[in-house]
Design a protein around this motif. Sequence first.
Motif, PDB file in Angstrom:
ATOM      1  N   MET A   6       0.841  -1.205   0.000  1.00  0.00           N
ATOM      2  CA  MET A   6       0.000   0.000   0.000  1.00  0.00           C
ATOM      3  C   MET A   6       0.875   1.253   0.000  1.00  0.00           C
ATOM      4  O   MET A   6       0.637   2.191  -0.768  1.00  0.00           O
ATOM      5  CB  MET A   6      -0.915   0.001   1.226  1.00  0.00           C
ATOM      6  CG  MET A   6      -2.085  -0.972   1.112  1.00  0.00           C
ATOM      7  SD  MET A   6      -3.010  -1.125   2.659  1.00  0.00           S
ATOM      8  CE  MET A   6      -3.682   0.534   2.820  1.00  0.00           C
ATOM      9  N   THR A  19      -4.616   3.616  -2.702  1.00  0.00           N
ATOM     10  CA  THR A  19      -5.288   2.364  -2.361  1.00  0.00           C
ATOM     11  C   THR A  19      -6.588   2.682  -1.620  1.00  0.00           C
ATOM     12  O   THR A  19      -6.621   3.561  -0.762  1.00  0.00           O
ATOM     13  CB  THR A  19      -4.409   1.494  -1.452  1.00  0.00           C
ATOM     14  OG1 THR A  19      -4.095   2.226  -0.274  1.00  0.00           O
ATOM     15  CG2 THR A  19      -3.113   1.130  -2.150  1.00  0.00           C
ATOM     16  N   SER A  49      -8.382  -3.164   1.103  1.00  0.00           N
ATOM     17  CA  SER A  49      -7.420  -4.258   0.998  1.00  0.00           C
ATOM     18  C   SER A  49      -7.742  -5.386   1.959  1.00  0.00           C
ATOM     19  O   SER A  49      -8.380  -5.180   2.987  1.00  0.00           O
ATOM     20  CB  SER A  49      -6.025  -3.744   1.333  1.00  0.00           C
ATOM     21  OG  SER A  49      -5.994  -3.331   2.686  1.00  0.00           O
TER      22      SER A  49
END
Lengths: 272, 272
Positions: free
Chosen positions: B38, B49, B52
């Motif tokens: 990231m 980002t 996740s």
Amino acid sequence: MPQDPFQQKKDSILAEIRSSETDLSPKGTIDELCLPIMDLINSHKDMVTTSSCSGRVSVFVEGNKVHEKSLKTGGKGEGGRWLFVTHDYTALPSWMDKFRHEIEFDTEFKETLTPSKRYILYKFEPFILHVKCRDFQSASKLFNAAMSCGFRESGIGSNNIVALRINIKLDIPIGYLNEATSRLVFFVNEKYIELIDGLALGKFKENTRKMKELYQIIENQIINPEITTKSTKVIETKEERRERKRREGLLKQRMLLETQNADLMEELNETP
Amino acid sequence: MPQDPFQQKKDSILAEIRSSETDLSPKGTIDELCLPIMDLINSHKDMVTTSSCSGRVSVFVEGNKVHEKSLKTGGKGEGGRWLFVTHDYTALPSWMDKFRHEIEFDTEFKETLTPSKRYILYKFEPFILHVKCRDFQSASKLFNAAMSCGFRESGIGSNNIVALRINIKLDIPIGYLNEATSRLVFFVNEKYIELIDGLALGKFKENTRKMKELYQIIENQIINPEITTKSTKVIETKEERRERKRREGLLKQRMLLETQNADLMEELNETP
């Protein structure tokens, strides 16, 4: 007449599809459950389907692991053996018949099994379709239609090829190959196999339902949005209109729920 | 100074990430295995980002199926119960401890189980990362990098958000809830659980290896391609250069194999 490179490419892909349709051998033919949605998409001047699978169950023995540094599991790999593959749910119940004489059940096994064994895997993989689009705009339209009806793993790739994907899977180790005796040792019993056949059947049904939903959405949003509206205006009676409105309402509701559910699943994936 | 809407959006997303990093509760924090990749991606001016997961094992009881028309299996759903979730492979071996007193093993069950039962599912889900990009060009660059190292289920979606996805999964029914007794009935034995814990461990490792590969490719192809080339030119000795060339050759070879293998898998998917 001006040249149209996309149309040329499309013609050559469609010619290939047609030639494989006339090929009657089981291998090499287009999976027929995909034909309606392929035909629908191919009726659009800016789209052509490039590959497809309608969904399938496969059972296989993993390949040779001796020379592999990292012991990956999950793929057939070199030296692996297909035990069974089908796109047709009616073929499910009898899949063990062909190699039943090679099977040994050992549900009470006591040994510790290492990843170096060659496992027998039972998988369900869902419908997938790749569509080459003329430009990013048409690719986006198709992508958005797919996402709006639950094809959450779809994406646009290189050359405006859209992959339409959904997450309906099974991925189950059911046994291993005893390399000394060449027997297929199952560590689950026949009732378990019956159970996962039942679950796979459910997945086939869900998969078909989602294919139909996708068909409907692509037809209504992309192929002929005007015709749909126009024809309903012309022919429908009051009751038909009420029924249509009710159905549309239900569809909207379902799509909303689907989106909320998908959002929730995503959230769960992020912060469990 | 001109306004930059993408940078503004990025700043607000990053501020949110930072605030959740400082939140020390287990829920709501960014999965720390994702932080290096990231950070790398967020160091690029055209990328940020947005969500996740580093990969996880989850075990849960499916939700209430009584009021559902179509008996979908596979999700937790309403009324479902988490038994275990972890991103940390070291937590795997003892996952049954907390509810061991509720478990009953029945590996020789004789009854036919229907899809209406509430099954206990054991899943491995791999790393996934969503990245919002400034424009389609930067989204394509990231997509191509991911595809070139085996993230074959990646795709570009709406608003230039790229989903980086790989196909490493397990999805196994291990038992069901006996609604009469509230017991968790396992139709596999403890050795089977040990086995799938071992397979999940292998998946965690493969997953981490693929995350590292992705990191390397993004760094080399996107973040600082010039710096990489320049610095190797400046500092490397003849032997280092030979070693680098050898590594680059191996990497190319591996990528080629990966592509061929993926093509083969795709072909198998199409015409099994």
